[in-house]
Scaffold this motif. Structure first.
Motif, PDB file in Angstrom:
ATOM      1  N   HIS A   1      37.973  55.619  34.685  1.00  0.00           N
ATOM      2  CA  HIS A   1      38.943  54.547  34.931  1.00  0.00           C
ATOM      3  C   HIS A   1      39.317  53.838  33.627  1.00  0.00           C
ATOM      4  CE1 HIS A   1      36.577  55.178  38.626  1.00  0.00           C
ATOM      5  NE2 HIS A   1      37.660  54.829  39.283  1.00  0.00           N
ATOM      6  N   SER A   2      39.304  54.588  32.530  1.00  0.00           N
ATOM      7  CA  SER A   2      39.553  53.985  31.215  1.00  0.00           C
ATOM      8  C   SER A   2      40.929  53.334  31.133  1.00  0.00           C
ATOM      9  CB  SER A   2      39.410  55.045  30.115  1.00  0.00           C
ATOM     10  OG  SER A   2      38.131  55.633  30.148  1.00  0.00           O
ATOM     11  N   LYS A   3      41.945  54.031  31.639  1.00  0.00           N
ATOM     12  CA  LYS A   3      43.308  53.490  31.575  1.00  0.00           C
ATOM     13  C   LYS A   3      43.430  52.221  32.407  1.00  0.00           C
ATOM     14  CE  LYS A   3      47.638  53.347  30.491  1.00  0.00           C
ATOM     15  NZ  LYS A   3      48.050  53.027  29.101  1.00  0.00           N
ATOM     16  N   LEU A   4      42.783  52.194  33.572  1.00  0.00           N
ATOM     17  CA  LEU A   4      42.828  51.000  34.415  1.00  0.00           C
ATOM     18  C   LEU A   4      42.193  49.820  33.691  1.00  0.00           C
ATOM     19  CD1 LEU A   4      43.393  49.577  37.121  1.00  0.00           C
ATOM     20  CD2 LEU A   4      41.144  50.368  37.886  1.00  0.00           C
ATOM     21  N   LEU A   5      41.064  50.039  33.042  1.00  0.00           N
ATOM     22  CA  LEU A   5      40.396  48.955  32.310  1.00  0.00           C
ATOM     23  C   LEU A   5      41.273  48.440  31.174  1.00  0.00           C
ATOM     24  CD1 LEU A   5      36.759  50.362  32.190  1.00  0.00           C
ATOM     25  CD2 LEU A   5      37.564  48.362  33.459  1.00  0.00           C
ATOM     26  N   GLU A   6      41.990  49.350  30.542  1.00  0.00           N
ATOM     27  CA  GLU A   6      42.911  48.944  29.478  1.00  0.00           C
ATOM     28  C   GLU A   6      44.019  48.057  30.033  1.00  0.00           C
ATOM     29  OE1 GLU A   6      46.331  51.101  26.761  1.00  0.00           O
ATOM     30  OE2 GLU A   6      44.536  52.258  27.285  1.00  0.00           O
ATOM     31  N   LEU A   7      44.576  48.430  31.183  1.00  0.00           N
ATOM     32  CA  LEU A   7      45.649  47.651  31.801  1.00  0.00           C
ATOM     33  C   LEU A   7      45.144  46.290  32.278  1.00  0.00           C
ATOM     34  CD1 LEU A   7      47.307  50.535  33.855  1.00  0.00           C
ATOM     35  CD2 LEU A   7      48.291  49.371  31.864  1.00  0.00           C
ATOM     36  N   ILE A   8      43.941  46.255  32.819  1.00  0.00           N
ATOM     37  CA  ILE A   8      43.357  44.989  33.271  1.00  0.00           C
ATOM     38  C   ILE A   8      43.133  44.064  32.083  1.00  0.00           C
ATOM     39  CG2 ILE A   8      41.248  43.941  34.213  1.00  0.00           C
ATOM     40  CD1 ILE A   8      41.073  46.308  36.145  1.00  0.00           C
ATOM     41  N   SER A   9      42.650  44.611  30.965  1.00  0.00           N
ATOM     42  CA  SER A   9      42.418  43.807  29.753  1.00  0.00           C
ATOM     43  C   SER A   9      43.717  43.219  29.224  1.00  0.00           C
ATOM     44  CB  SER A   9      41.769  44.676  28.667  1.00  0.00           C
ATOM     45  OG  SER A   9      40.508  45.145  29.084  1.00  0.00           O
ATOM     46  N   GLN A  10      44.820  43.906  29.506  1.00  0.00           N
ATOM     47  CA  GLN A  10      46.139  43.437  29.059  1.00  0.00           C
ATOM     48  C   GLN A  10      46.810  42.520  30.087  1.00  0.00           C
ATOM     49  OE1 GLN A  10      48.137  47.165  28.422  1.00  0.00           O
ATOM     50  NE2 GLN A  10      47.056  47.620  26.510  1.00  0.00           N
ATOM     51  N   ASN A  11      46.087  42.234  31.176  1.00  0.00           N
ATOM     52  CA  ASN A  11      46.639  41.401  32.266  1.00  0.00           C
ATOM     53  C   ASN A  11      47.909  42.003  32.869  1.00  0.00           C
ATOM     54  OD1 ASN A  11      44.614  39.461  31.944  1.00  0.00           O
ATOM     55  ND2 ASN A  11      45.802  38.350  30.400  1.00  0.00           N
ATOM     56  N   ASP A  12      48.010  43.312  32.869  1.00  0.00           N
ATOM     57  CA  ASP A  12      49.205  43.985  33.380  1.00  0.00           C
ATOM     58  C   ASP A  12      49.005  44.297  34.869  1.00  0.00           C
ATOM     59  OD1 ASP A  12      51.381  45.625  33.957  1.00  0.00           O
ATOM     60  OD2 ASP A  12      51.365  46.552  31.970  1.00  0.00           O
ATOM     61  N   VAL A  13      49.420  43.363  35.713  1.00  0.00           N
ATOM     62  CA  VAL A  13      49.213  43.487  37.154  1.00  0.00           C
ATOM     63  C   VAL A  13      50.006  44.657  37.727  1.00  0.00           C
ATOM     64  CG1 VAL A  13      49.568  42.371  39.382  1.00  0.00           C
ATOM     65  CG2 VAL A  13      48.679  41.050  37.464  1.00  0.00           C
ATOM     66  N   GLU A  14      51.272  44.738  37.378  1.00  0.00           N
ATOM     67  CA  GLU A  14      52.152  45.752  37.972  1.00  0.00           C
ATOM     68  C   GLU A  14      51.665  47.167  37.683  1.00  0.00           C
ATOM     69  OE1 GLU A  14      56.849  47.218  37.859  1.00  0.00           O
ATOM     70  OE2 GLU A  14      56.250  45.337  36.906  1.00  0.00           O
ATOM     71  N   GLN A  15      51.354  47.446  36.399  1.00  0.00           N
ATOM     72  CA  GLN A  15      50.916  48.789  36.026  1.00  0.00           C
ATOM     73  C   GLN A  15      49.503  49.088  36.542  1.00  0.00           C
ATOM     74  OE1 GLN A  15      52.705  51.341  34.679  1.00  0.00           O
ATOM     75  NE2 GLN A  15      54.406  49.917  35.055  1.00  0.00           N
ATOM     76  N   SER A  16      48.676  48.064  36.647  1.00  0.00           N
ATOM     77  CA  SER A  16      47.338  48.245  37.209  1.00  0.00           C
ATOM     78  C   SER A  16      47.429  48.655  38.673  1.00  0.00           C
ATOM     79  CB  SER A  16      46.521  46.950  37.095  1.00  0.00           C
ATOM     80  OG  SER A  16      46.256  46.629  35.755  1.00  0.00           O
ATOM     81  N   GLN A  17      48.320  48.002  39.391  1.00  0.00           N
ATOM     82  CA  GLN A  17      48.501  48.345  40.803  1.00  0.00           C
ATOM     83  C   GLN A  17      49.070  49.752  40.958  1.00  0.00           C
ATOM     84  OE1 GLN A  17      50.826  44.761  41.955  1.00  0.00           O
ATOM     85  NE2 GLN A  17      49.218  44.429  43.483  1.00  0.00           N
ATOM     86  N   LYS A  18      50.007  50.115  40.088  1.00  0.00           N
ATOM     87  CA  LYS A  18      50.582  51.460  40.144  1.00  0.00           C
ATOM     88  C   LYS A  18      49.504  52.501  39.860  1.00  0.00           C
ATOM     89  CE  LYS A  18      54.278  54.412  38.322  1.00  0.00           C
ATOM     90  NZ  LYS A  18      53.369  55.579  38.199  1.00  0.00           N
ATOM     91  N   TRP A  19      48.658  52.223  38.863  1.00  0.00           N
ATOM     92  CA  TRP A  19      47.602  53.173  38.500  1.00  0.00           C
ATOM     93  C   TRP A  19      46.642  53.357  39.671  1.00  0.00           C
ATOM     94  CZ3 TRP A  19      42.472  53.916  38.461  1.00  0.00           C
ATOM     95  CH2 TRP A  19      41.966  54.959  37.679  1.00  0.00           C
ATOM     96  N   MET A  20      46.232  52.264  40.288  1.00  0.00           N
ATOM     97  CA  MET A  20      45.275  52.338  41.394  1.00  0.00           C
ATOM     98  C   MET A  20      45.868  53.100  42.580  1.00  0.00           C
ATOM     99  SD  MET A  20      42.254  51.647  42.546  1.00  0.00           S
ATOM    100  CE  MET A  20      41.520  50.261  41.648  1.00  0.00           C
ATOM    101  N   ASN A  21      47.108  52.804  42.908  1.00  0.00           N
ATOM    102  CA  ASN A  21      47.764  53.484  44.021  1.00  0.00           C
ATOM    103  C   ASN A  21      47.846  54.991  43.761  1.00  0.00           C
ATOM    104  OD1 ASN A  21      49.406  53.151  46.598  1.00  0.00           O
ATOM    105  ND2 ASN A  21      50.891  54.215  45.311  1.00  0.00           N
TER     106      ASN A  21
END
Length: 240
Positions: free
Chosen positions: A192-212
């Motif tokens: 889940h490396s990419k998700l952790l990167e997006l979370i660290s950047q506070n990127d809600v939209e892309q984090s949700q897209k990644w999880m989905n």
């Protein structure tokens, strides 16, 4: 991301087994055996054999099996006794749909509340998962993936969501055992490396897209096709 570095409590985790009662320890052992695919779906769970194995009364085993049935991991049927549950195709699809709804919708809260301590713990779990994948220990990688998703939802500080997701992830393990293979490289094992990167950047939209997309990929890797039900050709089957 919150700057609060106080350690969040994790009351739902049973890491300290010394504090557990005997029936809770037995529950944890059988639960782990099922989730880790050491006990396959449809495996019989006879009370007398389990009581002898754990050196306890059948009453305690009966209680443990009842608790596991409430989790959806064990099925009790008249004249058949207790068995490890076997999810249906319908249930398999519903579980992943429910996970997408919960985990995607909770990410804004997670990103708002996560702190450096929680983020470090998630990174450690991710590194362990990647190491297990590299070592071809797919069962361990799948288990660590589940732990990652639970730790992530724990950051929301919503116990009800945590309890519900824990049950869904337990069911997911059975679904993978029935409709997938622990030897294949499931998307859940890839980290889940990419998700952790997006979370660290506070990127809600892309984090949700990644999880989905992540959960859709896991579901897509499973074979939910109906088995081919044909009448056997006994003459051909048993001919010399």
């Amino acid at each position: 991301m919150s700057n609060d570095t106080s350690v969040k409590s994790t009351p739902k985790k049973a890491d300290n087994t010394e504090k557990l009662t005997k029936d809770e320890k037995i529950y944890q052992q059988i639960y782990t055996a099922i989730v880790d695919h050491q006990l396959a779906p449809d495996t019989k769970l006879p009370e007398d054999a389990l009581a002898e194995s754990f050196n306890v009364s059948r009453t305690i085993i009966r209680k443990v099996l009842l608790d596991l049935s409430h989790e959806g991991l064990v099925t009790n049927a008249p004249k058949r006794g207790a068995r490890v549950s076997r999810p249906s195709i319908k249930e398999g699809k519903e579980v992943f749909e429910a996970r997408r709804i919960i985990e995607v919708a909770t990410l804004p809260v997670v990103i708002h509340k996560i702190n450096e301590v929680s983020l470090k713990l998630l990174k450690d779990l991710n590194n362990q998962q990647l190491a297990a994948q590299k070592a071809q220990d797919i069962k361990k990688a799948i288990r660590l993936s589940g732990e990652f998703h639970l730790e992530l939802i724990l950051t929301s500080e919503n116990d009800s969501l945590y309890d519900y997701l824990r049950k869904l992830i337990s069911r997911s393990s059975l679904i993978v055992a029935v409709f997938g293979s622990t030897q294949q490289h499931l998307p859940s094992c890839q980290g889940h490396s990419k998700l952790l990167e997006l979370i660290s950047q506070n990127d809600v939209e892309q984090s949700q897209k990644w999880m989905n997309d992540h959960l859709i990929d896991i579901e897509a890797s499973l074979d939910f096709s109906e088995p081919n039900k044909t009448n056997p050709d006994f003459k051909k089957l048993f001919s010399d």
